[in-house]
Design an enzyme around this catalytic site. Structure first.
Site: not given
Length: 146
Positions: A48, A50
């Site tokens: 992902c 993040c």
């Protein structure tokens, strides 16, 4: 279904080139978190945004601290399926989270940083939070990967 290794290889390497050991099997997780293993930071890596923008860079920055865990290792969610599930079984008091950081002392969890504590924060803030955890839970300066 597992992520294709060619896709995630650069994401794995972003940590391993800094001395973070990989735990790809449940047996690796057990070996790394064995009783008497000292302070071990386990990283649940992820594909992902993040993880890419905050978690991995924050971890790397946190390693500049003089006080560090005795060992740092990682499982990759979506790739190291069995190892990730096994690590999560050791963290059953916490909901599953990718990415995340869990600090263990002699095989027992003492600190957890979930995805919601990572998302939207700059890498410098992640590093600072990890360094604070190292200071609280790890005490004296140490710096070896598994």
């Amino acid at each position: 279904m597992r992520y294709p290794e060619p896709l995630i290889h650069p994401m794995r390497e972003e940590l391993t080139k800094h001395g973070v050991a990989e735990a790809r099997t449940p047996e690796d997780v057990d070996r790394i978190l064995a009783p008497g293993s000292g302070n071990v930071l386990m990283v649940v890596n992820s594909v992902c945004g993040c993880a890419a923008g905050c978690a991995r860079p924050g971890l790397v920055r946190s390693l500049q601290s003089e006080t560090r865990p005795d060992a740092i290792a990682t499982v990759f969610a979506g790739a190291d399926l069995e190892a990730t599930a096994h690590l999560r079984s050791k963290l059953s008091m916490y909901p599953p989270s990718s990415p995340s950081f869990a600090l263990f002392r002699d095989g027992e969890p003492v600190y957890m940083m979930h995805r919601y504590q990572i998302e939207g924060r700059p890498a410098s803030a992640i590093a600072e939070s990890l360094q604070q955890a190292y200071t609280v839970h790890c005490g004296q300066p140490k710096a070896e990967a598994v």
